[in-house]
Enzyme design. Structure first.
Site, PDB file in Angstrom:
ATOM      1  N   GLU A   1       0.812  -1.219   0.000  1.00 35.20           N
ATOM      2  CA  GLU A   1       0.000   0.000   0.000  1.00 35.20           C
ATOM      3  C   GLU A   1       0.851   1.277   0.000  1.00 35.20           C
ATOM      4  O   GLU A   1       0.792   2.100   0.918  1.00 35.20           O
ATOM      5  CB  GLU A   1      -0.982  -0.029   1.169  1.00 35.20           C
TER       6      GLU A   1
ATOM      7  N   HIS B   1     -10.119  -6.091  -2.886  1.00 34.01           N
ATOM      8  CA  HIS B   1     -11.202  -5.964  -1.913  1.00 34.01           C
ATOM      9  C   HIS B   1     -12.341  -5.225  -2.613  1.00 34.01           C
ATOM     10  O   HIS B   1     -12.368  -3.990  -2.660  1.00 34.01           O
ATOM     11  CB  HIS B   1     -10.723  -5.192  -0.682  1.00 34.01           C
TER      12      HIS B   1
ATOM     13  N   ASP C   1     -11.913 -10.419  -1.691  1.00 34.63           N
ATOM     14  CA  ASP C   1     -13.229 -10.627  -1.087  1.00 34.63           C
ATOM     15  C   ASP C   1     -14.208  -9.686  -1.779  1.00 34.63           C
ATOM     16  O   ASP C   1     -13.813  -8.719  -2.425  1.00 34.63           O
ATOM     17  CB  ASP C   1     -13.240 -10.456   0.442  1.00 34.63           C
TER      18      ASP C   1
END
Length: 474
Positions: A151, A228, A258
């Site tokens: 990130e 995500h 997910d």
């Protein structure tokens, strides 16, 4: 006595019915030349038989969810705690799985001594180098790939504020990769980020960084796309974006997949979620350098989503009861498996596979064997079979001690009376000779404190009948 050989046994099951199973997800993925993985927590591997059965049986790659992050392994400067990380690596080795190390350099989940230390550039650079060398060196030869940097970018494509960028500048990126490569030259080294899955400003910034690192000769092997997603929002440019990174000469992978939805889940939402999961897997398969897809958390019972996104959840492949959702069916199909369309699962039912003739499943009662091993008076061992199909079953034995009793180690013995055979075990070491099964605790879960419990999990085969044995605890 013959040592038990661990195999990749798993199944997509319909509770209460005997079904022939497709190969587990891991075997379907391997046949396509990719891996299918998931993020795991060490405590659940040793304390939850259903969780461990899915983690070991369905996936051929594991990512430690938190166990390898800086705040977990070096909460105090120079003092390392490897217990959970070692446990996950050992579990993966026992189940013939690879491990993705996650993560070495991140702006979050750092210990307070690091974030509040006020270190100058020289000292901070030394701290970073030492941490990377120590952690990567410990697992040299045991980690397939590392998310070295996690990130790095803000949504506008600028570097995120972090202890590293603010003090060391952008050079810490290439340095971190170099130090990781020195500690384990065979490990694949990745940069990992979110909201970079489709074409856009943030993914452009990552693309330009990777291109620059390649031009510098920095040891960058791959890019991880966390994925995500919100229901129905998988970017239409996902495959094209994966391909443009691959064209730079690096591997790509989906690393934290997910698909969250506003709860409660409905049949329509679960159907869209299945489409989204299938889309992601197909996009990976369409890119030659895409190495695999990793989900983030085994089941909805384990997911981080409800704690972070209010009103959202139901984001994973398996529901709160560890039963497969329609998304599993979509992944099976994307990986080349077959699913009977007549057995379409409901929002709360599991996905089913095409039936074929086989023995009818028989009820398997739970039995309790109580003994009084030294120091453990009143501790019990409970045998149970939560899932059974055609000629296979998943079982468990839970060792529990009441208040005032404890065990420093445990050993279990039982005799199968109908020819059952164990094929895989976790959270313990098992062997079988003829009908006799003997299991002992793993290195990390021998102690059972007052009021505590541990669970041994296993898979096995049966034919004709599967009666529960009496278990002796010692």
């Amino acid at each position: 006595m013959t040592a038990l050989v661990c195999t990749a046994l798993g199944a997509v099951l319909l509770p209460g019915a005997a079904q022939a199973a497709d190969p587990p997800l891991r075997d379907l993925a391997a046949a396509k030349g990719v891996y299918i993985g998931n993020a795991v927590a060490g405590g659940k591997l040793s304390g939850n038989a259903q969780y461990a059965a899915l983690a070991g049986g369905q996936f051929n790659s594991l990512t430690p969810e938190n166990a390898m992050k800086w705040g977990s392994v070096e909460a105090t400067r120079g003092s390392f705690n490897w217990a959970e990380a070692d446990q996950i690596v050992a579990f993966a080795q026992a189940h013939n799985q690879q491990v993705r190390g996650h993560t070495l350099v991140w702006h979050s989940q750092n210990p307070s001594w690091l974030t509040n230390g006020g270190f100058g550039a020289t000292e901070l650079r030394g701290i970073l180098q030492q941490h990377i060398a120590t952690e990567v060196g410990r697992y040299q030869g045991k980690i397939y790939a590392w998310d070295v940097l996690n990130e790095l970018f803000n949504e506008d494509g600028t570097f995120r504020s972090s202890p590293w960028y603010g003090t060391l500048g952008a050079g810490f990126v290439a340095d971190s990769l170099t130090w990781a490569h020195q500690a384990d030259p065979a490990a694949k080294l990745y940069i990992n980020d979110y909201n970079v899955e489709g074409l856009g400003t943030k993914s452009d910034a990552l693309y330009n960084l990777v291109r620059s690192l390649k031009a510098q000769g920095a040891p960058i092997d791959g890019v991880g796309f966390q994925a995500h997603f919100v229901l129905g929002q998988v970017p239409s440019t996902l495959q094209a974006n994966l391909q443009r990174f691959a064209d730079l000469g690096v591997d790509v992978a989906v690393t934290e997949l997910d698909v969250r939805m506003q709860t409660p889940a409905t049949e329509a939402k679960l159907a869209q979620q299945a489409t989204d999961y299938g889309t992601v897997v197909k996009a990976c398969l369409a890119v030659a350098r895409c190495k695999g897809v990793t989900g983030w958390d085994i089941s909805d019972a384990d997911s981080w989503v409800p704690d972070v996104f209010s009103g959202y959840g139901a984001a994973t492949l398996y529901d709160q009861n560890y039963q497969p959702k329609p998304a599993v069916r979509a992944v099976v199909t994307a990986l080349g498996g077959t699913v009977s369309p007549s057995n379409s699962p409901s929002p709360t039912a599991s996905s089913s596979v095409s039936p074929s003739p086989g023995p009818t499943a028989t009820a398997t009662p739970t039995t309790t064997a109580t003994s009084s091993p030294p120091g453990g008076t009143g501790c019990t061992a409970v045998y149970a079979v939560p899932n059974q199909w055609n000629t296979g079953f998943s079982g468990s034995v839970t060792v529990s001690c009441p208040t005032g009793a404890s065990l420093s180690s445990w050993h279990l013995d039982w005799n199968f009376t109908a020819g059952q055979q164990l094929t895989q075990a976790w959270s313990g070491v098992c062997s079988q000779s003829g009908a006799h099964v003997s299991c002992a605790n793993a290195a990390w879960n021998g102690a059972v404190g007052p009021g505590g419990s541990v669970t041994l999990g296993f898979n096995g085969t049966w034919s004709g009948g599967n009666p529960a044995p009496a278990v002796a605890l010692s």
